[in-house]
Scaffold this motif. Structure first.
Motif, PDB file in Angstrom:
ATOM      1  N   LEU A 191       4.729 -52.661 -94.862  1.00 11.94           N
ATOM      2  CA  LEU A 191       4.775 -53.035 -96.277  1.00 11.94           C
ATOM      3  C   LEU A 191       6.125 -53.600 -96.676  1.00 11.94           C
ATOM      4  O   LEU A 191       6.335 -53.937 -97.848  1.00 11.94           O
ATOM      5  CB  LEU A 191       4.446 -51.813 -97.147  1.00 11.94           C
ATOM      6  CG  LEU A 191       3.080 -51.160 -96.891  1.00 11.94           C
ATOM      7  CD1 LEU A 191       2.936 -49.906 -97.736  1.00 11.94           C
ATOM      8  CD2 LEU A 191       1.961 -52.136 -97.168  1.00 11.94           C
ATOM      9  N   LYS A 192       7.083 -53.649 -95.713  1.00 10.85           N
ATOM     10  CA  LYS A 192       8.443 -54.122 -95.965  1.00 10.85           C
ATOM     11  C   LYS A 192       9.097 -53.328 -97.091  1.00 10.85           C
ATOM     12  O   LYS A 192       9.695 -53.878 -98.007  1.00 10.85           O
ATOM     13  CB  LYS A 192       8.439 -55.623 -96.286  1.00 10.85           C
ATOM     14  CG  LYS A 192       8.064 -56.498 -95.100  1.00 10.85           C
ATOM     15  CD  LYS A 192       8.298 -57.967 -95.381  1.00 10.85           C
ATOM     16  CE  LYS A 192       8.068 -58.795 -94.128  1.00 10.85           C
ATOM     17  NZ  LYS A 192       8.315 -60.240 -94.357  1.00 10.85           N
ATOM     18  N   SER A 193       8.938 -52.021 -96.989  1.00  6.99           N
ATOM     19  CA  SER A 193       9.532 -51.126 -97.976  1.00  6.99           C
ATOM     20  C   SER A 193      10.779 -50.481 -97.398  1.00  6.99           C
ATOM     21  O   SER A 193      10.840 -50.167 -96.202  1.00  6.99           O
ATOM     22  CB  SER A 193       8.525 -50.046 -98.387  1.00  6.99           C
ATOM     23  OG  SER A 193       9.127 -49.082 -99.216  1.00  6.99           O
ATOM     24  N   LYS A 194      11.788 -50.273 -98.239  1.00  4.42           N
ATOM     25  CA  LYS A 194      13.026 -49.657 -97.780  1.00  4.42           C
ATOM     26  C   LYS A 194      12.921 -48.138 -97.726  1.00  4.42           C
ATOM     27  O   LYS A 194      13.788 -47.478 -97.164  1.00  4.42           O
ATOM     28  CB  LYS A 194      14.179 -50.066 -98.698  1.00  4.42           C
ATOM     29  CG  LYS A 194      14.482 -51.556 -98.685  1.00  4.42           C
ATOM     30  CD  LYS A 194      15.640 -51.886 -99.600  1.00  4.42           C
ATOM     31  CE  LYS A 194      15.953 -53.386 -99.589  1.00  4.42           C
ATOM     32  NZ  LYS A 194      17.086 -53.733-100.491  1.00  4.42           N
ATOM     33  N   HIS A 195      11.883 -47.593 -98.309  1.00  2.00           N
ATOM     34  CA  HIS A 195      11.700 -46.154 -98.346  1.00  2.00           C
ATOM     35  C   HIS A 195      10.483 -45.763 -97.511  1.00  2.00           C
ATOM     36  O   HIS A 195       9.537 -46.542 -97.380  1.00  2.00           O
ATOM     37  CB  HIS A 195      11.527 -45.672 -99.787  1.00  2.00           C
ATOM     38  CG  HIS A 195      12.639 -46.097-100.694  1.00  2.00           C
ATOM     39  ND1 HIS A 195      13.883 -45.502-100.683  1.00  2.00           N
ATOM     40  CD2 HIS A 195      12.700 -47.079-101.642  1.00  2.00           C
ATOM     41  CE1 HIS A 195      14.661 -46.081-101.575  1.00  2.00           C
ATOM     42  NE2 HIS A 195      13.968 -47.034-102.175  1.00  2.00           N
ATOM     43  N   PRO A 196      10.479 -44.551 -96.943  1.00  2.00           N
ATOM     44  CA  PRO A 196       9.307 -44.094 -96.172  1.00  2.00           C
ATOM     45  C   PRO A 196       8.049 -44.141 -97.012  1.00  2.00           C
ATOM     46  O   PRO A 196       8.046 -43.756 -98.183  1.00  2.00           O
ATOM     47  CB  PRO A 196       9.687 -42.654 -95.794  1.00  2.00           C
ATOM     48  CG  PRO A 196      11.171 -42.620 -95.837  1.00  2.00           C
ATOM     49  CD  PRO A 196      11.568 -43.564 -96.938  1.00  2.00           C
ATOM     50  N   ALA A 197       6.990 -44.641 -96.423  1.00  2.00           N
ATOM     51  CA  ALA A 197       5.729 -44.793 -97.156  1.00  2.00           C
ATOM     52  C   ALA A 197       5.062 -43.436 -97.345  1.00  2.00           C
ATOM     53  O   ALA A 197       5.213 -42.521 -96.523  1.00  2.00           O
ATOM     54  CB  ALA A 197       4.801 -45.738 -96.404  1.00  2.00           C
ATOM     55  N   LYS A 198       4.326 -43.310 -98.421  1.00  2.00           N
ATOM     56  CA  LYS A 198       3.531 -42.114 -98.640  1.00  2.00           C
ATOM     57  C   LYS A 198       2.302 -42.182 -97.751  1.00  2.00           C
ATOM     58  O   LYS A 198       1.563 -43.158 -97.772  1.00  2.00           O
ATOM     59  CB  LYS A 198       3.125 -42.003-100.110  1.00  2.00           C
ATOM     60  CG  LYS A 198       2.425 -40.694-100.443  1.00  2.00           C
ATOM     61  CD  LYS A 198       2.126 -40.585-101.919  1.00  2.00           C
ATOM     62  CE  LYS A 198       1.421 -39.270-102.232  1.00  2.00           C
ATOM     63  NZ  LYS A 198       1.112 -39.140-103.683  1.00  2.00           N
ATOM     64  N   VAL A 199       2.095 -41.145 -96.966  1.00  2.00           N
ATOM     65  CA  VAL A 199       1.058 -41.179 -95.933  1.00  2.00           C
ATOM     66  C   VAL A 199      -0.132 -40.317 -96.350  1.00  2.00           C
ATOM     67  O   VAL A 199       0.044 -39.151 -96.720  1.00  2.00           O
ATOM     68  CB  VAL A 199       1.615 -40.665 -94.585  1.00  2.00           C
ATOM     69  CG1 VAL A 199       0.516 -40.614 -93.537  1.00  2.00           C
ATOM     70  CG2 VAL A 199       2.752 -41.549 -94.113  1.00  2.00           C
ATOM     71  N   PRO A 200      -1.355 -40.870 -96.316  1.00  2.00           N
ATOM     72  CA  PRO A 200      -2.551 -40.058 -96.567  1.00  2.00           C
ATOM     73  C   PRO A 200      -2.876 -39.232 -95.324  1.00  2.00           C
ATOM     74  O   PRO A 200      -3.624 -39.664 -94.452  1.00  2.00           O
ATOM     75  CB  PRO A 200      -3.636 -41.101 -96.854  1.00  2.00           C
ATOM     76  CG  PRO A 200      -3.185 -42.316 -96.115  1.00  2.00           C
ATOM     77  CD  PRO A 200      -1.687 -42.286 -96.093  1.00  2.00           C
ATOM     78  N   ALA A 201      -2.291 -38.055 -95.228  1.00  2.00           N
ATOM     79  CA  ALA A 201      -2.423 -37.241 -94.021  1.00  2.00           C
ATOM     80  C   ALA A 201      -2.759 -35.805 -94.371  1.00  2.00           C
ATOM     81  O   ALA A 201      -2.444 -35.310 -95.459  1.00  2.00           O
ATOM     82  CB  ALA A 201      -1.132 -37.291 -93.204  1.00  2.00           C
ATOM     83  N   VAL A 202      -3.404 -35.142 -93.415  1.00  2.00           N
ATOM     84  CA  VAL A 202      -3.723 -33.720 -93.505  1.00  2.00           C
ATOM     85  C   VAL A 202      -3.096 -33.043 -92.294  1.00  2.00           C
ATOM     86  O   VAL A 202      -3.211 -33.539 -91.167  1.00  2.00           O
ATOM     87  CB  VAL A 202      -5.247 -33.482 -93.523  1.00  2.00           C
ATOM     88  CG1 VAL A 202      -5.566 -31.994 -93.483  1.00  2.00           C
ATOM     89  CG2 VAL A 202      -5.868 -34.116 -94.765  1.00  2.00           C
ATOM     90  N   ILE A 203      -2.427 -31.911 -92.526  1.00  2.00           N
ATOM     91  CA  ILE A 203      -1.796 -31.159 -91.453  1.00  2.00           C
ATOM     92  C   ILE A 203      -2.699 -29.994 -91.076  1.00  2.00           C
ATOM     93  O   ILE A 203      -3.189 -29.264 -91.943  1.00  2.00           O
ATOM     94  CB  ILE A 203      -0.411 -30.632 -91.872  1.00  2.00           C
ATOM     95  CG1 ILE A 203       0.435 -31.763 -92.459  1.00  2.00           C
ATOM     96  CG2 ILE A 203       0.296 -29.983 -90.696  1.00  2.00           C
ATOM     97  CD1 ILE A 203       0.745 -32.869 -91.497  1.00  2.00           C
ATOM     98  N   CYS A 204      -2.892 -29.818 -89.780  1.00  4.96           N
ATOM     99  CA  CYS A 204      -3.796 -28.778 -89.286  1.00  4.96           C
ATOM    100  C   CYS A 204      -3.063 -27.901 -88.271  1.00  4.96           C
ATOM    101  O   CYS A 204      -2.650 -28.397 -87.212  1.00  4.96           O
ATOM    102  CB  CYS A 204      -5.032 -29.425 -88.661  1.00  4.96           C
ATOM    103  SG  CYS A 204      -6.215 -28.253 -87.982  1.00  4.96           S
ATOM    104  N   GLY A 205      -2.883 -26.628 -88.607  1.00  7.72           N
ATOM    105  CA  GLY A 205      -2.335 -25.656 -87.663  1.00  7.72           C
ATOM    106  C   GLY A 205      -3.488 -24.946 -86.975  1.00  7.72           C
ATOM    107  O   GLY A 205      -4.116 -24.060 -87.554  1.00  7.72           O
ATOM    108  N   ASN A 206      -3.769 -25.341 -85.742  1.00  7.71           N
ATOM    109  CA  ASN A 206      -4.964 -24.863 -85.052  1.00  7.71           C
ATOM    110  C   ASN A 206      -4.680 -23.600 -84.231  1.00  7.71           C
ATOM    111  O   ASN A 206      -3.538 -23.211 -84.042  1.00  7.71           O
ATOM    112  CB  ASN A 206      -5.503 -25.971 -84.147  1.00  7.71           C
ATOM    113  CG  ASN A 206      -6.906 -25.711 -83.677  1.00  7.71           C
ATOM    114  OD1 ASN A 206      -7.745 -25.189 -84.419  1.00  7.71           O
ATOM    115  ND2 ASN A 206      -7.196 -26.049 -82.435  1.00  7.71           N
TER     116      ASN A 206
END
Length: 351
Positions: free
Chosen positions: A213-228
């Motif tokens: 996206l040519k952004s200077k800041h880290p993009a917001k990520v649509p993610a789910v974290i799973c501790g299995n």
């Protein structure tokens, strides 16, 4: 130009094509050409020789088509580390409903699953596909699955890509990340190193999306974290409080067990919410049907589009057994197409 010159012109081109074929095709064409050319040589007319040359060209092209068909059918699909020949599968191919215009683009998503080895990614995917837990561990090279849904008269397509083993191929994994719409990061509660790797993966995803996206800041990520592996409570070394400190508090986090199914329903609902998908995409909310049944259902649904009171039916889904990961060129076009919504980069940086 005399008759002799007219005779050799088409043959020169035929010989080039002939020499490029395998030996068993050459013998077949030689037999056909001998039977055809014998009467022509007895009555050497220029027009007949030209027709003969065209006949041989058609024969060569026909053999090429047969050869291409056999090559295409012998290509193998990857599922784990097992290669399955499509010769043994039905004479059909995987259907991408988005490409055929049968599913709305907003109803099609790719979920990319990442995490360290042996944390249970494959079994989590198997649970989503409606299959049982597998005790025996087999290292995954690459898994690609496609699940098709029919919910309240709408069709949905979810592609699942397990790209964890691409760590040694940075460009390939970068491309997998760039094509992902939603991410599932998995670590094991009995392995602290797997949590650290999930943290590194999250940084990699944010950096890749920001660069696209040519952004200077880290993009917001649509993610789910799973501790299995929450069922292994005695071997647990990672506490819930540590996860928020390491991965941040802004991403949904769930502790699960792929073995007994604990927490997986919440993970699947969270993934659906990030993609704007209905809750019925969770395995417990729909019925699994075969691909032919699913296709006939969609055909009947299209036939009732003019009806005022369509029969919606119960939510159902089918797993496409012939689904294969799209080619890298297709993925690149997808990435470049998505980047033009924000910018028009000169090239796609995947390395």
């Amino acid at each position: 130009m005399n008759a002799t010159e007219k005779f050799h012109l088409p043959v020169d081109g035929i010989l080039k094509m002939f020499n490029s074929l395998p030996e068993h095709h050459q013998s077949r064409i030689t037999h056909t050409a001998h039977q055809t050319l014998t009467p022509v040589l007895q009555h050497p007319k220029v027009s007949n020789i030209t027709k003969t040359g065209m006949g041989i060209i058609k024969t060569v092209k026909g053999c090429w088509r047969q050869q291409d068909g056999r090559v295409g059918s012998s290509r193998s699909s990857s599922s784990g580390n097992r290669q399955v020949s499509t010769d043994r599968l039905p004479k059909k191919r995987s259907v991408d409903r988005l490409e055929l215009g049968l599913t709305k683009p907003r109803n099609c998503h790719r979920i990319v699953v990442l995490g360290a080895p042996k944390v249970g990614k494959t079994n989590i995917l198997q649970r989503f596909l409606g299959k049982e837990f597998q005790e025996q561990y087999e290292p995954t090279i690459e898994d690609f699955h496609r699940k098709l849904f029919h919910i309240r008269g709408e069709t949905y397509q979810i592609d699942l890509l397990d790209a964890a083993a691409e760590k040694d191929f940075p460009a390939k994994r970068r491309l997998s990340i760039l094509t992902g719409d939603i991410f599932l990061l998995v670590f094991s509660l009995d392995d602290r190193d797997s949590l650290n790797e999930a943290c590194e993966l999250l940084r990699e995803i944010k950096a890749a999306k920001a660069k696209l996206l040519k952004s200077k800041h880290p993009a917001k990520v649509p993610a789910v974290i799973c501790g299995n592996k929450s069922d292994l409570d005695a071997q647990r070394v990672v506490r819930r409080s540590e996860v928020g400190t390491i991965l941040g508090e802004d991403l949904p986090y769930f502790e699960t067990s792929a073995k007994n199914g604990t927490g997986l329903e919440s993970v699947f609902r969270a993934l659906a919410s990030l993609g704007g998908l209905p809750d019925e995409t969770s395995p417990s909310r729909h019925q699994i049907i075969s691909i032919p049944t699913y296709q006939s259902l969609c055909v009947r649904q299209r036939g009732r589009r003019g009806s005022r009171t369509p029969e919606l039916g119960a939510p159902c889904a089918a797993v496409d057994p012939l689904a294969r990961r799209p080619s890298f060129s297709s993925d690149l076009r997808l990435v470049l197409g998505s980047s033009t919504k924000h910018n028009k980069p000169e090239k796609c940086q995947i390395q």
